[in-house]
Design a protein around this motif. Sequence first.
Motif, PDB file in Angstrom:
ATOM      1  N   LEU A  20       0.834  -1.189   0.000  1.00  0.00           N
ATOM      2  CA  LEU A  20       0.000   0.000   0.000  1.00  0.00           C
ATOM      3  C   LEU A  20       0.875   1.247   0.000  1.00  0.00           C
ATOM      4  CD1 LEU A  20      -2.692  -0.936   2.691  1.00  0.00           C
ATOM      5  CD2 LEU A  20      -2.640  -1.495   0.258  1.00  0.00           C
ATOM      6  N   SER A  21       0.410   2.243  -0.727  1.00  0.00           N
ATOM      7  CA  SER A  21       1.116   3.525  -0.760  1.00  0.00           C
ATOM      8  C   SER A  21       0.179   4.648  -0.360  1.00  0.00           C
ATOM      9  CB  SER A  21       1.667   3.797  -2.158  1.00  0.00           C
ATOM     10  OG  SER A  21       2.703   2.906  -2.476  1.00  0.00           O
ATOM     11  N   CYS A  22       0.754   5.678   0.204  1.00  0.00           N
ATOM     12  CA  CYS A  22      -0.006   6.858   0.607  1.00  0.00           C
ATOM     13  C   CYS A  22       0.757   8.083   0.113  1.00  0.00           C
ATOM     14  CB  CYS A  22      -0.156   6.891   2.122  1.00  0.00           C
ATOM     15  SG  CYS A  22      -0.926   8.390   2.778  1.00  0.00           S
ATOM     16  N   ALA A  23       0.124   8.828  -0.787  1.00  0.00           N
ATOM     17  CA  ALA A  23       0.737  10.036  -1.341  1.00  0.00           C
ATOM     18  C   ALA A  23       0.177  11.258  -0.624  1.00  0.00           C
ATOM     19  CB  ALA A  23       0.456  10.122  -2.835  1.00  0.00           C
ATOM     20  N   ALA A  24       1.078  12.123  -0.188  1.00  0.00           N
ATOM     21  CA  ALA A  24       0.687  13.301   0.578  1.00  0.00           C
ATOM     22  C   ALA A  24       0.916  14.581  -0.225  1.00  0.00           C
ATOM     23  CB  ALA A  24       1.474  13.366   1.879  1.00  0.00           C
ATOM     24  N   SER A  25       0.031  15.549  -0.014  1.00  0.00           N
ATOM     25  CA  SER A  25       0.157  16.834  -0.687  1.00  0.00           C
ATOM     26  C   SER A  25      -0.539  17.898   0.142  1.00  0.00           C
ATOM     27  CB  SER A  25      -0.457  16.771  -2.089  1.00  0.00           C
ATOM     28  OG  SER A  25      -1.848  16.497  -2.001  1.00  0.00           O
ATOM     29  N   GLY A  26      -0.432  19.155  -0.334  1.00  0.00           N
ATOM     30  CA  GLY A  26      -1.170  20.231   0.318  1.00  0.00           C
ATOM     31  C   GLY A  26      -0.500  20.835   1.536  1.00  0.00           C
ATOM     32  N   PHE A  27       0.812  20.738   1.610  1.00  0.00           N
ATOM     33  CA  PHE A  27       1.518  21.243   2.784  1.00  0.00           C
ATOM     34  C   PHE A  27       1.721  22.741   2.684  1.00  0.00           C
ATOM     35  CE2 PHE A  27       2.367  17.162   4.479  1.00  0.00           C
ATOM     36  CZ  PHE A  27       2.497  16.333   3.383  1.00  0.00           C
ATOM     37  N   THR A  28       1.402  23.446   3.751  1.00  0.00           N
ATOM     38  CA  THR A  28       1.657  24.875   3.825  1.00  0.00           C
ATOM     39  C   THR A  28       2.306  25.174   5.169  1.00  0.00           C
ATOM     40  OG1 THR A  28      -0.583  25.222   4.675  1.00  0.00           O
ATOM     41  CG2 THR A  28      -0.249  25.511   2.311  1.00  0.00           C
ATOM     42  N   GLY A  29       3.503  25.771   5.124  1.00  0.00           N
ATOM     43  CA  GLY A  29       4.191  26.140   6.355  1.00  0.00           C
ATOM     44  C   GLY A  29       4.811  24.977   7.101  1.00  0.00           C
ATOM     45  N   ARG A  30       4.710  23.798   6.525  1.00  0.00           N
ATOM     46  CA  ARG A  30       5.257  22.619   7.200  1.00  0.00           C
ATOM     47  C   ARG A  30       5.484  21.557   6.133  1.00  0.00           C
ATOM     48  NH1 ARG A  30       2.334  19.457  12.283  1.00  0.00           N
ATOM     49  NH2 ARG A  30       3.950  17.864  12.570  1.00  0.00           N
ATOM     50  N   THR A  31       6.584  20.808   6.242  1.00  0.00           N
ATOM     51  CA  THR A  31       6.906  19.821   5.215  1.00  0.00           C
ATOM     52  C   THR A  31       6.459  18.425   5.629  1.00  0.00           C
ATOM     53  OG1 THR A  31       9.091  19.423   6.157  1.00  0.00           O
ATOM     54  CG2 THR A  31       8.910  21.173   4.505  1.00  0.00           C
ATOM     55  N   PHE A  32       6.367  17.550   4.645  1.00  0.00           N
ATOM     56  CA  PHE A  32       5.971  16.171   4.882  1.00  0.00           C
ATOM     57  C   PHE A  32       6.899  15.515   5.888  1.00  0.00           C
ATOM     58  CE2 PHE A  32       4.295  12.059   4.091  1.00  0.00           C
ATOM     59  CZ  PHE A  32       5.362  11.180   3.982  1.00  0.00           C
ATOM     60  N   SER A  33       8.186  15.815   5.818  1.00  0.00           N
ATOM     61  CA  SER A  33       9.160  15.148   6.683  1.00  0.00           C
ATOM     62  C   SER A  33       8.940  15.431   8.167  1.00  0.00           C
ATOM     63  CB  SER A  33      10.583  15.546   6.288  1.00  0.00           C
ATOM     64  OG  SER A  33      10.792  16.932   6.501  1.00  0.00           O
ATOM     65  N   THR A  34       8.193  16.464   8.484  1.00  0.00           N
ATOM     66  CA  THR A  34       7.963  16.798   9.893  1.00  0.00           C
ATOM     67  C   THR A  34       6.751  16.066  10.478  1.00  0.00           C
ATOM     68  OG1 THR A  34       6.545  18.706   9.443  1.00  0.00           O
ATOM     69  CG2 THR A  34       8.941  19.093   9.531  1.00  0.00           C
ATOM     70  N   TYR A  35       6.043  15.327   9.656  1.00  0.00           N
ATOM     71  CA  TYR A  35       4.861  14.593  10.116  1.00  0.00           C
ATOM     72  C   TYR A  35       5.201  13.148  10.446  1.00  0.00           C
ATOM     73  CZ  TYR A  35       1.554  18.224   8.723  1.00  0.00           C
ATOM     74  OH  TYR A  35       0.850  19.393   8.623  1.00  0.00           O
ATOM     75  N   ALA A  36       4.666  12.675  11.553  1.00  0.00           N
ATOM     76  CA  ALA A  36       4.619  11.241  11.791  1.00  0.00           C
ATOM     77  C   ALA A  36       3.492  10.678  10.932  1.00  0.00           C
ATOM     78  CB  ALA A  36       4.351  10.956  13.261  1.00  0.00           C
ATOM     79  N   MET A  37       3.667   9.441  10.467  1.00  0.00           N
ATOM     80  CA  MET A  37       2.668   8.820   9.615  1.00  0.00           C
ATOM     81  C   MET A  37       2.202   7.512  10.241  1.00  0.00           C
ATOM     82  SD  MET A  37       2.389  10.980   7.182  1.00  0.00           S
ATOM     83  CE  MET A  37       1.352  10.034   6.058  1.00  0.00           C
ATOM     84  N   GLY A  38       0.952   7.213  10.044  1.00  0.00           N
ATOM     85  CA  GLY A  38       0.410   5.978  10.584  1.00  0.00           C
ATOM     86  C   GLY A  38      -0.497   5.282   9.586  1.00  0.00           C
ATOM     87  N   TRP A  39      -0.641   3.985   9.768  1.00  0.00           N
ATOM     88  CA  TRP A  39      -1.614   3.178   9.018  1.00  0.00           C
ATOM     89  C   TRP A  39      -2.591   2.572  10.026  1.00  0.00           C
ATOM     90  CZ3 TRP A  39      -2.321   2.813   3.836  1.00  0.00           C
ATOM     91  CH2 TRP A  39      -1.291   3.258   3.001  1.00  0.00           C
ATOM     92  N   PHE A  40      -3.857   2.648   9.678  1.00  0.00           N
ATOM     93  CA  PHE A  40      -4.917   2.070  10.487  1.00  0.00           C
ATOM     94  C   PHE A  40      -5.806   1.241   9.566  1.00  0.00           C
ATOM     95  CE2 PHE A  40      -4.476   4.356  14.536  1.00  0.00           C
ATOM     96  CZ  PHE A  40      -3.571   5.331  14.151  1.00  0.00           C
ATOM     97  N   ARG A  41      -6.646   0.420  10.154  1.00  0.00           N
ATOM     98  CA  ARG A  41      -7.580  -0.362   9.345  1.00  0.00           C
ATOM     99  C   ARG A  41      -8.889  -0.493  10.086  1.00  0.00           C
ATOM    100  NH1 ARG A  41      -4.531  -6.282   9.622  1.00  0.00           N
ATOM    101  NH2 ARG A  41      -5.044  -6.766  11.809  1.00  0.00           N
ATOM    102  N   GLN A  42      -9.929  -0.713   9.287  1.00  0.00           N
ATOM    103  CA  GLN A  42     -11.258  -0.888   9.860  1.00  0.00           C
ATOM    104  C   GLN A  42     -11.997  -1.967   9.084  1.00  0.00           C
ATOM    105  OE1 GLN A  42     -13.562   2.729  10.200  1.00  0.00           O
ATOM    106  NE2 GLN A  42     -14.845   1.848  11.802  1.00  0.00           N
ATOM    107  N   ALA A  43     -12.361  -3.015   9.790  1.00  0.00           N
ATOM    108  CA  ALA A  43     -13.147  -4.087   9.213  1.00  0.00           C
ATOM    109  C   ALA A  43     -14.624  -3.812   9.465  1.00  0.00           C
ATOM    110  CB  ALA A  43     -12.734  -5.414   9.839  1.00  0.00           C
ATOM    111  N   PRO A  44     -15.518  -4.406   8.660  1.00  0.00           N
ATOM    112  CA  PRO A  44     -16.950  -4.167   8.842  1.00  0.00           C
ATOM    113  C   PRO A  44     -17.404  -4.512  10.261  1.00  0.00           C
ATOM    114  CG  PRO A  44     -16.550  -5.262   6.766  1.00  0.00           C
ATOM    115  CD  PRO A  44     -15.243  -5.247   7.481  1.00  0.00           C
ATOM    116  N   GLY A  45     -18.130  -3.580  10.880  1.00  0.00           N
ATOM    117  CA  GLY A  45     -18.651  -3.812  12.210  1.00  0.00           C
ATOM    118  C   GLY A  45     -17.653  -3.669  13.333  1.00  0.00           C
ATOM    119  N   LYS A  46     -16.437  -3.247  13.000  1.00  0.00           N
ATOM    120  CA  LYS A  46     -15.402  -3.112  14.022  1.00  0.00           C
ATOM    121  C   LYS A  46     -14.884  -1.679  14.069  1.00  0.00           C
ATOM    122  CE  LYS A  46     -13.775  -7.881  13.927  1.00  0.00           C
ATOM    123  NZ  LYS A  46     -12.572  -8.763  13.837  1.00  0.00           N
TER     124      LYS A  46
END
Length: 126
Positions: A20-46
């Motif tokens: 899986l890939s996640c492309a980021a955009s729309g940064f103003t006043g802060r760069t991508f490198s300064t963000y922590a990134m996470g992956w989450f998941r959600q199954a039906p009913g959970k």
Amino acid sequence: QVQLVESGGGLVQAGDSLRLSCAASGFTGRTFSTYAMGWFRQAPGKEREFVASIRWSDGSWTNYADSVKGRFAISRDNAKKTTTLQMDSLKPEDTAVYYCAAGDWPDSNPAIYEAWGQGTQVTVSS
């Protein structure tokens, strides 16, 4: 405003791999490198659950849910503004919509994250 777009989901068989890939955009006043990134998941009913996270900058610190430890790997490419989740040895219980998120801390608590993608479906058949 930070925008995140996931890709790479699909239908696979148990034991297969997906990336899986996640492309980021729309940064103003802060760069991508300064963000922590996470992956989450959600199954039906959970509830949405933590999968993996990576710290800002060089991504030298990562964290995984026990259920995916040893099978999944999170990484980031600051030059490309992407974060990736390599998923190996997939199991039917990994079936869910997978979301990437950006925040100030690589936490397992989804409330910490300020930006979310729309999600990508992963289905693992037995």
